[in-house]
Design a protein around this motif. Structure first.
Motif, short mmCIF file in Angstrom:
data_model
loop_
_atom_site.label_atom_id
_atom_site.label_comp_id
_atom_site.label_asym_id
_atom_site.label_seq_id
_atom_site.Cartn_x
_atom_site.Cartn_y
_atom_site.Cartn_z
N GLU A 1 56.09 55.31 33.49
CA GLU A 1 55.77 56.16 34.63
C GLU A 1 55.37 55.31 35.84
O GLU A 1 55.01 54.14 35.72
N GLN A 2 55.42 55.93 37.00
CA GLN A 2 54.96 55.26 38.21
C GLN A 2 53.45 55.32 38.28
O GLN A 2 52.84 56.37 38.02
N ALA A 3 52.83 54.21 38.67
CA ALA A 3 51.38 54.16 38.81
C ALA A 3 51.00 54.56 40.23
O ALA A 3 50.56 53.75 41.04
N ASP A 4 51.23 55.82 40.53
CA ASP A 4 50.86 56.33 41.85
C ASP A 4 50.58 57.82 41.71
O ASP A 4 50.47 58.35 40.59
N ARG A 5 50.45 58.50 42.83
CA ARG A 5 50.13 59.92 42.80
C ARG A 5 51.20 60.71 42.05
O ARG A 5 50.89 61.61 41.26
N GLY A 6 52.48 60.37 42.26
CA GLY A 6 53.55 61.07 41.58
C GLY A 6 53.46 60.91 40.07
O GLY A 6 53.64 61.87 39.31
N GLY A 7 53.19 59.68 39.61
CA GLY A 7 53.05 59.45 38.17
C GLY A 7 51.88 60.21 37.59
O GLY A 7 51.97 60.77 36.49
N ALA A 8 50.76 60.23 38.32
CA ALA A 8 49.58 60.96 37.85
C ALA A 8 49.88 62.46 37.75
O ALA A 8 49.47 63.12 36.79
N LEU A 9 50.61 62.99 38.72
CA LEU A 9 50.95 64.41 38.70
C LEU A 9 51.90 64.72 37.55
O LEU A 9 51.80 65.79 36.93
N GLU A 10 52.82 63.81 37.25
CA GLU A 10 53.71 64.01 36.12
C GLU A 10 52.92 64.08 34.82
O GLU A 10 53.20 64.91 33.94
N VAL A 11 51.92 63.21 34.68
CA VAL A 11 51.08 63.23 33.49
C VAL A 11 50.35 64.57 33.38
O VAL A 11 50.28 65.18 32.30
N LEU A 12 49.78 65.02 34.49
CA LEU A 12 49.08 66.30 34.48
C LEU A 12 50.03 67.44 34.13
O LEU A 12 49.69 68.34 33.35
N ALA A 13 51.21 67.42 34.71
CA ALA A 13 52.16 68.51 34.50
C ALA A 13 52.61 68.61 33.05
O ALA A 13 52.98 69.69 32.59
N ASP A 14 52.55 67.48 32.31
CA ASP A 14 52.97 67.48 30.91
C ASP A 14 51.89 67.97 29.96
O ASP A 14 52.14 68.09 28.76
N GLN A 15 50.70 68.21 30.48
CA GLN A 15 49.60 68.68 29.63
C GLN A 15 49.68 70.19 29.45
O GLN A 15 50.35 70.89 30.21
#
Length: 255
Positions: free
Chosen positions: A33-47
């Motif tokens: 994943e990207q270590a930025d806001r987009g990557g963080a949002l992807e992690v959240l969206a997968d929860q």
């Protein structure tokens, strides 16, 4: 405004904590994943209930922007909160968090590419370079970000955040922990800002928008130094600590 501020600080803390953890994965060779806001949002969206979490973060950041805007209009907490320089700083923060909130809410609404800091940095730089005196605009903006990063780091090292905290009666161990979080986290955040600003200056000098780097590419460059991945590890831990510090700010910040 107090609720908006505390929700915003919590949302900011969650994003920085996730970015720090993603950067750690990159440092140890497991960073898809990207270590930025987009990557963080992807992690959240997968929860579980991920879409709700992403919307909550976007609304929280919008609250942060609204709080900073209220400081610009009415003055911030503290004896010098109504001074012009304080109001101007709050106005700049309101614009910054407004843009970030819009990006997160756009992601929540289905624009999946809207969270990528690398793509945004290059797109904005390319458009700016095409303007009259574009190279100067990009160069000045990059220098401003670099100066802001140095200012953030210096303020963290000087523990300037203490004056914003209402921690009377809090155990000394808790105060020391918050101090350590603020110093380490703020210094790491400032360093990342300063380096990203330097890349923008380079983009202006070379007239090459691809040279501009968002958060993800900026963090990855730390692994390419003589210290190898360990410098990235240190910065990643610092960003994660800044996330935890933001949670402390949400609890004890004077608003």
């Amino acid at each position: 405004m107090e609720a908006a501020a505390r929700c915003g600080l919590t949302a900011r803390g969650l994003l920085y904590l996730l970015v720090g953890l993603l950067a750690l994965r990159i440092a140890f060779g497991d960073g898809g994943e990207q270590a930025d806001r987009g990557g963080a949002l992807e992690v959240l969206a997968d929860q579980p209930y991920g879409s709700v979490l992403v919307w909550a973060v976007g609304v929280g950041l919008a609250g942060m922007a609204l709080w900073r805007l209220s400081e610009a209009v009415f003055g911030a907490a503290g004896p010098d909160g109504r001074k012009a320089k304080k109001r101007l700083a709050s106005a700049a923060r309101a614009v910054f968090y407004g843009v970030v909130a819009y990006s997160v809410l756009s992601f929540a609404a289905g624009e999946k590419g809207s969270g990528s800091s690398d793509k945004q940095s290059q797109d904005v730089t390319a458009r700016a370079l095409d303007l009259p005196y574009g190279r100067w605009l990009v160069g000045v903006a990059g220098a401003a970000v670099t100066v802001a990063g140095i200012w953030i780091a210096v303020r963290a090292l000087r523990r300037s955040f203490r004056k914003h905290l209402a921690m009377a009666g809090t155990p000394r161990k808790v105060k020391r922990t918050v101090d350590a979080l603020g110093v380490c986290g703020g210094a790491a955040r400032g360093i990342v800002f300063a380096v990203a600003g330097g890349f923008a200056v380079t983009a202006a000098r070379r007239y090459d928008p691809d040279t501009a780097k968002g958060l993800d590419e900026t963090l990855r460059t730390f692994a390419d130094t003589a210290m190898g991945p360990w410098l990235l590890v240190a910065v990643a831990v610092g960003l994660a600590l800044f996330g935890v510090f933001s949670f402390a700010m949400a609890r004890w910040r004077r608003v």
